[in-house]
Scaffold this active site. Structure first.
Site, PDB file in Angstrom:
ATOM      1  N   ASP A  60      46.917  41.326  35.598  1.00 48.14           N
ATOM      2  CA  ASP A  60      46.881  42.775  35.364  1.00 48.14           C
ATOM      3  C   ASP A  60      47.243  43.084  33.905  1.00 48.14           C
ATOM      4  O   ASP A  60      46.622  43.928  33.270  1.00 48.14           O
ATOM      5  CB  ASP A  60      47.858  43.470  36.320  1.00 48.14           C
ATOM      6  CG  ASP A  60      47.649  43.000  37.742  1.00 48.14           C
ATOM      7  OD1 ASP A  60      46.543  43.168  38.247  1.00 48.14           O
ATOM      8  OD2 ASP A  60      48.579  42.409  38.329  1.00 48.14           O
TER       9      ASP A  60
ATOM     10  N   HIS B 175      51.883  43.950  42.511  1.00 47.53           N
ATOM     11  CA  HIS B 175      50.520  43.520  42.177  1.00 47.53           C
ATOM     12  C   HIS B 175      49.584  44.145  43.213  1.00 47.53           C
ATOM     13  O   HIS B 175      49.273  43.540  44.241  1.00 47.53           O
ATOM     14  CB  HIS B 175      50.402  41.991  42.190  1.00 47.53           C
ATOM     15  CG  HIS B 175      48.958  41.552  42.131  1.00 47.53           C
ATOM     16  ND1 HIS B 175      48.170  41.765  41.031  1.00 47.53           N
ATOM     17  CD2 HIS B 175      48.160  40.988  43.055  1.00 47.53           C
ATOM     18  CE1 HIS B 175      46.951  41.330  41.269  1.00 47.53           C
ATOM     19  NE2 HIS B 175      46.923  40.855  42.503  1.00 47.53           N
TER      20      HIS B 175
HETATM   21  P1  NAX Z   1      40.119  31.035  48.318  1.00 46.11           P
HETATM   22  O1  NAX Z   1      39.924  31.611  49.688  1.00 46.11           O
HETATM   23  O2  NAX Z   1      38.963  30.562  47.551  1.00 46.11           O
HETATM   24  O3  NAX Z   1      41.141  29.822  48.428  1.00 46.11           O
HETATM   25  C1  NAX Z   1      42.318  29.873  49.148  1.00 46.11           C
HETATM   26  C2  NAX Z   1      42.622  28.474  49.595  1.00 46.11           C
HETATM   27  O4  NAX Z   1      43.893  28.491  50.229  1.00 46.11           O
HETATM   28  C3  NAX Z   1      41.609  27.935  50.610  1.00 46.11           C
HETATM   29  O5  NAX Z   1      41.096  26.696  50.144  1.00 46.11           O
HETATM   30  C4  NAX Z   1      42.438  27.781  51.873  1.00 46.11           C
HETATM   31  O6  NAX Z   1      42.043  26.648  52.634  1.00 46.11           O
HETATM   32  C5  NAX Z   1      43.829  27.604  51.297  1.00 46.11           C
HETATM   33  N1  NAX Z   1      44.924  27.924  52.226  1.00 46.11           N
HETATM   34  C6  NAX Z   1      44.969  28.899  53.163  1.00 46.11           C
HETATM   35  N2  NAX Z   1      46.130  28.835  53.833  1.00 46.11           N
HETATM   36  C7  NAX Z   1      46.829  27.824  53.283  1.00 46.11           C
HETATM   37  C8  NAX Z   1      48.088  27.239  53.566  1.00 46.11           C
HETATM   38  N3  NAX Z   1      48.856  27.702  54.557  1.00 46.11           N
HETATM   39  N4  NAX Z   1      48.504  26.195  52.817  1.00 46.11           N
HETATM   40  C9  NAX Z   1      47.731  25.706  51.829  1.00 46.11           C
HETATM   41  N5  NAX Z   1      46.510  26.189  51.533  1.00 46.11           N
HETATM   42  C10 NAX Z   1      46.078  27.230  52.250  1.00 46.11           C
HETATM   43  O7  NAX Z   1      40.963  32.139  47.511  1.00 46.11           O
HETATM   44  P2  NAX Z   1      41.200  32.235  45.946  1.00 46.11           P
HETATM   45  O8  NAX Z   1      40.098  33.020  45.330  1.00 46.11           O
HETATM   46  O9  NAX Z   1      41.512  30.894  45.388  1.00 46.11           O
HETATM   47  O10 NAX Z   1      42.493  33.179  45.926  1.00 46.11           O
HETATM   48  C11 NAX Z   1      43.741  32.712  46.396  1.00 46.11           C
HETATM   49  C12 NAX Z   1      44.734  33.858  46.532  1.00 46.11           C
HETATM   50  O11 NAX Z   1      44.983  34.445  45.257  1.00 46.11           O
HETATM   51  C13 NAX Z   1      44.268  35.007  47.418  1.00 46.11           C
HETATM   52  O12 NAX Z   1      45.337  35.399  48.255  1.00 46.11           O
HETATM   53  C14 NAX Z   1      43.978  36.115  46.425  1.00 46.11           C
HETATM   54  O13 NAX Z   1      44.104  37.401  47.011  1.00 46.11           O
HETATM   55  C15 NAX Z   1      45.029  35.854  45.397  1.00 46.11           C
HETATM   56  N6  NAX Z   1      44.842  36.466  44.079  1.00 46.11           N
HETATM   57  C16 NAX Z   1      45.953  36.876  43.428  1.00 46.11           C
HETATM   58  C17 NAX Z   1      45.902  37.413  42.155  1.00 46.11           C
HETATM   59  C18 NAX Z   1      47.132  37.857  41.457  1.00 46.11           C
HETATM   60  O14 NAX Z   1      47.008  38.381  40.340  1.00 46.11           O
HETATM   61  N7  NAX Z   1      48.337  37.712  41.990  1.00 46.11           N
HETATM   62  C19 NAX Z   1      44.611  37.595  41.454  1.00 46.11           C
HETATM   63  C20 NAX Z   1      43.491  36.785  42.022  1.00 46.11           C
HETATM   64  C21 NAX Z   1      43.509  36.632  43.518  1.00 46.11           C
HETATM   65  O15 NAX Z   1      42.975  37.801  44.108  1.00 46.11           O
END
Ligand code: NAX
Length: 329
Positions: free
Chosen positions: A159, A187
């Site tokens: 952000d 966030h």
């Molecule tokens: P993806 O859905 O591509 O990847 C998430 C991965 O996490 C998947 O491979 C899944 O298998 C794995 N996963 C799920 N549960 C798990 C667990 N219990 N233990 C280990 N792995 C697990 O999402 P991606 O685009 O990589 O985003 C990841 C997270 O970042 C999301 O929650 C998203 O909302 C968040 N974000 C946060 C941001 C921030 O500024 N704080 C910005 C970007 C993003 O939106």
């Protein structure tokens, strides 16, 4: 040769992971002469994809990458790690209520918090990225009371970076001219990107961009809704820019901040600037020469800014109440 810094990344086979791991292994996070080891954590169904990511890491022959552990076991995954980057979480699906999302992810972050406390290196620091990242971090922290509160962070750097570029483009200057951009609060779209205390070329941003209506009615919502705009344009959520912000956050937390500047990250509030103590709240932060951090004191918040911060803080208090009602913390 220095000892490797061991970094756990959850959700390592996901989109952010795919951009992040290569940056860490290349030296972007800890510098060009610091070896690293990666502990990559995924859920069982994603282990095959994770194997492919490991093969690609191997195929980069990164000189600094000394070890890769790929696992779905939290004890093994957090063993001896100096940093835990908690990226994985379950996304909100159609029909899912906010409380459902907090409940599902809450259980995940309880388990991860406990496993970090039991297995990580004594100096471990934790950065939560997976959303809702502030409250997920609060849950993990509460599940690991053995660890000091100043080891826990949630990410608002994306952000901040978004806000910097919006200000630079509006002012027609290079992004390096923009400094002192604080994100306050959660966030989420309620966050407040503080244009009053931001600087452009060392001058108050609201004097350089003397257009209060644009700052309040275009800049603030553009930053707040940028994630949704990326999804709309790309058909997928921010990944490379999010990974870049993870790198920036760790670099900022591990290097002294330039004189007079600050950066944004969520930390456990101790009531600074009238915020509710105990929530994970984004503040302007400085890293000191001894490696510890401090909340920048004495910034002026006018009535508009105070109202904006309060709205975001209220949202965080509401999220905390929900997870308390669900008996997660
Ligand atoms: P993806 O859905 O591509 O990847 C998430 C991965 O996490 C998947 O491979 C899944 O298998 C794995 N996963 C799920 N549960 C798990 C667990 N219990 N233990 C280990 N792995 C697990 O999402 P991606 O685009 O990589 O985003 C990841 C997270 O970042 C999301 O929650 C998203 O909302 C968040 N974000 C946060 C941001 C921030 O500024 N704080 C910005 C970007 C993003 O939106």
């Amino acid at each position: 040769m220095k000892n490797p810094i061991r970094v756990a990344v959850t959700g390592a086979a996901g989109h952010i992971g795919y951009s992040l791991l290569f940056r860490i292994a290349s030296g972007a996070m800890f510098g060009p002469d610091q070896p690293v080891a990666l502990n990559l954590i995924e859920i069982e169904p994603a282990m095959k994809a994770l194997k492919g990511v490991c093969m690609e890491l191997d195929d980069c022959a990164f000189p600094l990458l000394k070890d890769i552990v790929a696992t779905s076991d939290l004890e093994e995954g957090f063993k001896d790690v100096n940093w835990a980057l908690l990226v994985g979480s379950v996304p909100r699906k159609a029909g899912m209520e906010r409380a459902d999302l907090l409940g599902i992810n809450g259980k995940i972050f309880v388990g991860q918090g406990k496993a970090i406390a039991a297995n990580a290196a004594p100096d471990v620091r934790v950065l939560v990225v997976g959303n809702p990242c502030n409250t997920n971090c609060l849950i993990a922290m509460k599940s690991a009371p053995e660890l000091p509160a100043n080891r826990w962070f949630a990410m608002t750097r994306l952000d901040e970076n978004r806000a910097k570029t919006q200000l630079a483009q509006k002012a027609g200057v290079d992004v390096t001219e923009v400094s002192n951009v604080a994100i306050w609060g959660n966030h989420s779209p309620t966050m407040f990107p503080d244009f009053y205390n931001a600087k452009i070329g060392g001058k108050a941003a609201n004097k350089v961009i003397a257009d209060e209506a644009w700052l309040k009615e275009t800049f603030v919502p553009t930053v707040g809704k940028r994630g949704a705009a990326i999804i709309e344009a790309r058909g997928a959520s921010s990944a490379a820019s999010a990974a870049n912000a993870v790198v920036d956050t760790v670099v900022s937390l591990t290097n002294p901040t330039a004189d007079g500047d600050w950066y944004s990250v969520c930390i456990p509030s101790q009531g600074e600037y009238g915020t509710e103590a105990g929530i994970m709240c984004s503040f302007p932060i400085r890293t000191k020469a001894d490696g510890s951090y401090e909340v920048v004191q004495g910034l002026e918040l006018n009535d508009y800014s105070k109202g904006m911060v309060q709205k975001s803080v209220d949202e965080l208090v509401g999220e905390r109440s929900t997870v308390q009602e669900l008996n997660i913390i």
